[in-house]
Motif scaffolding. Sequence first.
Motif, PDB file in Angstrom:
ATOM      1  N   ARG A 164       0.830  -1.211   0.000  1.00 25.03           N
ATOM      2  CA  ARG A 164       0.000   0.000   0.000  1.00 25.03           C
ATOM      3  C   ARG A 164       0.861   1.257   0.000  1.00 25.03           C
ATOM      4  NH1 ARG A 164      -4.109  -2.904   4.106  1.00 25.03           N
ATOM      5  NH2 ARG A 164      -5.581  -3.665   2.535  1.00 25.03           N
ATOM      6  N   GLU A 210      -9.789  -3.865  -1.779  1.00 28.87           N
ATOM      7  CA  GLU A 210     -10.481  -2.988  -0.825  1.00 28.87           C
ATOM      8  C   GLU A 210      -9.843  -1.603  -0.749  1.00 28.87           C
ATOM      9  OE1 GLU A 210     -10.326  -5.023   2.918  1.00 28.87           O
ATOM     10  OE2 GLU A 210     -11.496  -6.727   2.166  1.00 28.87           O
ATOM     11  N   SER A 211      -8.512  -1.546  -0.932  1.00 27.12           N
ATOM     12  CA  SER A 211      -7.830  -0.273  -0.685  1.00 27.12           C
ATOM     13  C   SER A 211      -7.360   0.444  -1.942  1.00 27.12           C
ATOM     14  CB  SER A 211      -6.622  -0.502   0.239  1.00 27.12           C
ATOM     15  OG  SER A 211      -5.701  -1.395  -0.365  1.00 27.12           O
ATOM     16  N   GLU A 212      -7.228  -0.270  -3.050  1.00 29.42           N
ATOM     17  CA  GLU A 212      -6.689   0.352  -4.265  1.00 29.42           C
ATOM     18  C   GLU A 212      -7.803   0.636  -5.250  1.00 29.42           C
ATOM     19  OE1 GLU A 212      -3.409   1.123  -4.350  1.00 29.42           O
ATOM     20  OE2 GLU A 212      -3.285   0.232  -2.354  1.00 29.42           O
TER      21      GLU A 212
END
Lengths: 255, 255
Positions: free
Chosen positions: A135, A169-171
């Motif tokens: 991340r 979920e985060s990118e």
Amino acid sequence: MHIPLYFAATHVDELTLRDQTVVVIDVLRAATTIAVALSNGAKEIIPVNTVERAVKISGSLFGDHILRGGERNGRLIEGFNLGNSPDEYTTEKVRGKAIIYSTTNGSGAIDKAKYGRNVLICSFVNMASVLRFLRTHKGDVTILCSGNNGRFSMEDSVCAGMLISRLVESEQDLDLSDAAQASLALFRSFGRSIPKMIRSSEHGQFLIQIGHEKDLDLCASVDCMDILPVLSGNVIRARKEADLIPSGNPVVRIE
Amino acid sequence: MHIPLYFAATHVDELTLRDQTVVVIDVLRAATTIAVALSNGAKEIIPVNTVERAVKISGSLFGDHILRGGERNGRLIEGFNLGNSPDEYTTEKVRGKAIIYSTTNGSGAIDKAKYGRNVLICSFVNMASVLRFLRTHKGDVTILCSGNNGRFSMEDSVCAGMLISRLVESEQDLDLSDAAQASLALFRSFGRSIPKMIRSSEHGQFLIQIGHEKDLDLCASVDCMDILPVLSGNVIRARKEADLIPSGNPVVRIE
């Protein structure tokens, strides 16, 4: 963020991985064992492809600080100090030691990634640490499953799929290859019980048959170790600046 | 019934397939095109690995009865009569002809299976015919997906998963490898719309980009051809004793 993925290390040429960020996955058991060894204070792990090379290298180094570890076809190699069960790599045995390490699949997969820019060793136990790095890193990531003697292995593929599901979920801008899409679907199909999936996999069944059933529970423990093993200059060391592990995840230490 | 499965032809050694019953899958497009060519009366398909070999072989044979067909990277090969779109292989063009055939993935996969005992060429269009053979045969079956330049391809893997899902319905004692389990799960995840899955696959997207979008619908048509292409002595011919196709499945003929 593009995510090429290979289901076994033998499916890709080492020059394809040159200058890439590569996540090498070997759930049963190399990546899990490496995480445990470094967590318990091993100075470094030196992965080598062949038993002959392991003997040659360790013979030329100062004995007290060097151990030989690994397996062939799941079993201890003659003349080696340690097999490949994570719980053999206790603090008492490994603290401050360099471990020459050779296994049937994992060390070959790590060797295949040796020309990568960032090479991270991943299994279920340390996935949170790998994710924190990715991340921050933000670039493309190649996932290299070790596989099982050149064949697809369920446990590595589901582990890859879990990693991808967390990246999703985060990118925002993920470009998933066919293989990455497949891994994600396999995680969604088989990821509800990681211990059950590992037990019923071909490699899990093999380890049960040869008496290593006790290893499977630790290998199935998600996010239990805050450790980021990184290959650099043919040596694996714990990356020092790893963040704190998120609260709620127990830290397993084998003493 | 044991079902080893490989996600790309480059993942297995040809001697591993010796004396096995092998189902070679190449949805986009070789296995589909071979089914169409034989349905439309082609006498035989002679798969060769390289363009140079295709030219050499066809040059030494009697010209009127020989065609050269295939592609490299999806495109017509210079000096070849036919590309790799199924609808080029019309009755008018192929009836009674031998076709020297070379493609990027499919012909290499077929060549890899040349030492097999029974080698069947399968895609969605002729799956029912392949299944009839397998249900009669009853022995172990190795599934060899052609893949995409040595990499996993979604369309071949989902096709393999559909074949396995149908075997699961009829066979009592199936022993599925990790890869076979994975294919079955992928079929269950992506098989609700075969046309959509093919379109969104890497290879499907590539074919759309280079102007072959029209090929995808036929390649996605399940059970539309009653034809069983079998490799024997390095030549693919239609197996003559194929049963009638089950009622309710339309037969597509490209005239």
